[in-house]
Design a protein around this motif. Structure first.
Motif, PDB file in Angstrom:
ATOM      1  N   TYR A  16      -0.127  -4.732  21.204  1.00 43.52           N
ATOM      2  CA  TYR A  16       1.140  -5.175  21.776  1.00 43.52           C
ATOM      3  C   TYR A  16       2.219  -4.145  21.475  1.00 43.52           C
ATOM      4  O   TYR A  16       2.316  -3.658  20.348  1.00 43.52           O
ATOM      5  N   PRO A  17       3.070  -3.822  22.466  1.00 36.06           N
ATOM      6  CA  PRO A  17       4.109  -2.819  22.242  1.00 36.06           C
ATOM      7  C   PRO A  17       5.297  -3.363  21.444  1.00 36.06           C
ATOM      8  O   PRO A  17       5.714  -4.506  21.625  1.00 36.06           O
ATOM      9  N   VAL A  18       5.805  -2.508  20.571  1.00 33.22           N
ATOM     10  CA  VAL A  18       7.045  -2.791  19.865  1.00 33.22           C
ATOM     11  C   VAL A  18       8.181  -2.507  20.851  1.00 33.22           C
ATOM     12  O   VAL A  18       8.051  -1.660  21.744  1.00 33.22           O
ATOM     13  N   GLY A  43       7.933   3.516  20.079  1.00 31.83           N
ATOM     14  CA  GLY A  43       6.756   3.601  20.948  1.00 31.83           C
ATOM     15  C   GLY A  43       5.476   3.075  20.317  1.00 31.83           C
ATOM     16  O   GLY A  43       4.413   3.175  20.918  1.00 31.83           O
ATOM     17  N   ALA A  44       5.570   2.532  19.118  1.00 31.79           N
ATOM     18  CA  ALA A  44       4.369   2.029  18.433  1.00 31.79           C
ATOM     19  C   ALA A  44       3.801   0.803  19.147  1.00 31.79           C
ATOM     20  O   ALA A  44       4.519   0.061  19.825  1.00 31.79           O
ATOM     21  N   GLN A  45       2.502   0.615  18.977  1.00 29.62           N
ATOM     22  CA  GLN A  45       1.815  -0.582  19.439  1.00 29.62           C
ATOM     23  C   GLN A  45       1.058  -1.153  18.249  1.00 29.62           C
ATOM     24  O   GLN A  45       0.577  -0.398  17.402  1.00 29.62           O
ATOM     25  N   VAL A  46       0.970  -2.493  18.184  1.00 34.69           N
ATOM     26  CA  VAL A  46       0.337  -3.128  17.034  1.00 34.69           C
ATOM     27  C   VAL A  46      -0.738  -4.110  17.470  1.00 34.69           C
ATOM     28  O   VAL A  46      -0.661  -4.707  18.543  1.00 34.69           O
ATOM     29  N   HIS A  47      -1.745  -4.241  16.636  1.00 36.18           N
ATOM     30  CA  HIS A  47      -2.756  -5.285  16.805  1.00 36.18           C
ATOM     31  C   HIS A  47      -2.363  -6.425  15.874  1.00 36.18           C
ATOM     32  O   HIS A  47      -2.013  -6.185  14.716  1.00 36.18           O
ATOM     33  N   ILE A  48      -2.392  -7.644  16.363  1.00 34.90           N
ATOM     34  CA  ILE A  48      -2.011  -8.805  15.563  1.00 34.90           C
ATOM     35  C   ILE A  48      -3.270  -9.531  15.107  1.00 34.90           C
ATOM     36  O   ILE A  48      -4.015 -10.067  15.922  1.00 34.90           O
ATOM     37  N   TYR A  49      -3.510  -9.518  13.788  1.00 36.61           N
ATOM     38  CA  TYR A  49      -4.683 -10.176  13.227  1.00 36.61           C
ATOM     39  C   TYR A  49      -4.462 -11.677  13.075  1.00 36.61           C
ATOM     40  O   TYR A  49      -5.353 -12.482  13.314  1.00 36.61           O
ATOM     41  N   CYS A  50      -3.256 -12.044  12.621  1.00 36.29           N
ATOM     42  CA  CYS A  50      -2.886 -13.442  12.450  1.00 36.29           C
ATOM     43  C   CYS A  50      -1.369 -13.507  12.381  1.00 36.29           C
ATOM     44  O   CYS A  50      -0.705 -12.467  12.336  1.00 36.29           O
ATOM     45  N   VAL A  76       5.319  -7.707  10.599  1.00 34.06           N
ATOM     46  CA  VAL A  76       6.502  -7.369  11.383  1.00 34.06           C
ATOM     47  C   VAL A  76       7.006  -8.630  12.069  1.00 34.06           C
ATOM     48  O   VAL A  76       6.232  -9.548  12.359  1.00 34.06           O
ATOM     49  N   SER A  77       8.306  -8.684  12.341  1.00 31.45           N
ATOM     50  CA  SER A  77       8.878  -9.830  13.042  1.00 31.45           C
ATOM     51  C   SER A  77       8.404  -9.845  14.489  1.00 31.45           C
ATOM     52  O   SER A  77       8.469  -8.836  15.196  1.00 31.45           O
ATOM     53  N   ASP A  78       7.950 -11.022  14.937  1.00 31.40           N
ATOM     54  CA  ASP A  78       7.474 -11.181  16.311  1.00 31.40           C
ATOM     55  C   ASP A  78       8.602 -11.007  17.325  1.00 31.40           C
ATOM     56  O   ASP A  78       8.350 -10.744  18.496  1.00 31.40           O
ATOM     57  N   ALA A  79       9.855 -11.118  16.885  1.00 33.56           N
ATOM     58  CA  ALA A  79      11.001 -10.940  17.781  1.00 33.56           C
ATOM     59  C   ALA A  79      11.116  -9.505  18.286  1.00 33.56           C
ATOM     60  O   ALA A  79      11.875  -9.229  19.213  1.00 33.56           O
ATOM     61  N   TYR A  80      10.351  -8.588  17.682  1.00 30.94           N
ATOM     62  CA  TYR A  80      10.368  -7.183  18.076  1.00 30.94           C
ATOM     63  C   TYR A  80       9.065  -6.730  18.726  1.00 30.94           C
ATOM     64  O   TYR A  80       8.898  -5.546  19.025  1.00 30.94           O
ATOM     65  N   VAL A  81       8.132  -7.656  18.941  1.00 31.03           N
ATOM     66  CA  VAL A  81       6.836  -7.315  19.521  1.00 31.03           C
ATOM     67  C   VAL A  81       6.679  -8.060  20.842  1.00 31.03           C
ATOM     68  O   VAL A  81       6.875  -9.277  20.901  1.00 31.03           O
ATOM     69  N   HIS A  82       6.349  -7.337  21.906  1.00 29.14           N
ATOM     70  CA  HIS A  82       6.222  -7.953  23.231  1.00 29.14           C
ATOM     71  C   HIS A  82       4.823  -8.565  23.390  1.00 29.14           C
ATOM     72  O   HIS A  82       3.874  -7.889  23.767  1.00 29.14           O
ATOM     73  N   THR A  83       4.734  -9.862  23.074  1.00 32.39           N
ATOM     74  CA  THR A  83       3.449 -10.577  23.196  1.00 32.39           C
ATOM     75  C   THR A  83       3.361 -11.359  24.495  1.00 32.39           C
ATOM     76  O   THR A  83       2.290 -11.848  24.844  1.00 32.39           O
ATOM     77  N   GLY A  84       4.489 -11.523  25.192  1.00 33.44           N
ATOM     78  CA  GLY A  84       4.496 -12.316  26.414  1.00 33.44           C
ATOM     79  C   GLY A  84       4.643 -13.807  26.142  1.00 33.44           C
ATOM     80  O   GLY A  84       4.529 -14.615  27.049  1.00 33.44           O
ATOM     81  N   SER A  85       4.908 -14.173  24.878  1.00 29.47           N
ATOM     82  CA  SER A  85       5.029 -15.574  24.507  1.00 29.47           C
ATOM     83  C   SER A  85       6.076 -15.712  23.414  1.00 29.47           C
ATOM     84  O   SER A  85       6.268 -14.799  22.614  1.00 29.47           O
ATOM     85  N   ASP A  86       6.732 -16.881  23.357  1.00 27.43           N
ATOM     86  CA  ASP A  86       7.648 -17.118  22.247  1.00 27.43           C
ATOM     87  C   ASP A  86       6.998 -18.023  21.202  1.00 27.43           C
ATOM     88  O   ASP A  86       7.655 -18.496  20.283  1.00 27.43           O
TER      89      ASP A  86
END
Length: 94
Positions: A16-18, A43-50, A76-86
């Motif tokens: 997921y992109p930051v 420009g970082a992207q992260v994998h979310i394990y949990c 990292v705070s989810d408010a900064y990661v584009h997951t497509g969901s709140d």
């Protein structure tokens, strides 16, 4: 067989992109009261394990108390990661 299974698992990994233009603080736990571990570059992207509940943060993608575990002891705070969901998009940590 194990090699094929591992290849299939890695192909399914989602990153997921930051938020654009953001250097994101990575904390040792789900909140701003935890130690700063490192800073992700723009420009970082992260994998979310949990994901875990924690400090409520307002960022480019809204206000959220969800924190994403991106590696062992790194959140990292989810408010900064584009997951497509709140809401939660991964299992809860723990």
């Amino acid at each position: 067989m194990v090699v094929g299974s591992a290849a299939t698992a890695s192909a399914a990994t989602i990153y997921y992109p930051v938020a654009p233009g953001v250097q994101l603080n990575v904390r040792s736990g789900p909140g701003t009261n935890y130690n700063l571990v490192r800073v992700l570059p723009e420009g970082a992207q992260v994998h979310i394990y949990c994901q875990s509940p924690g400090t409520t943060i307002t960022g480019p993608y809204g206000t959220s108390s969800i924190w994403d575990n991106i590696s062992n002891g790194e959140y990292v705070s989810d408010a900064y990661v584009h997951t497509g969901s709140d809401g939660y998009i991964a299992p809860r940590c723990g």
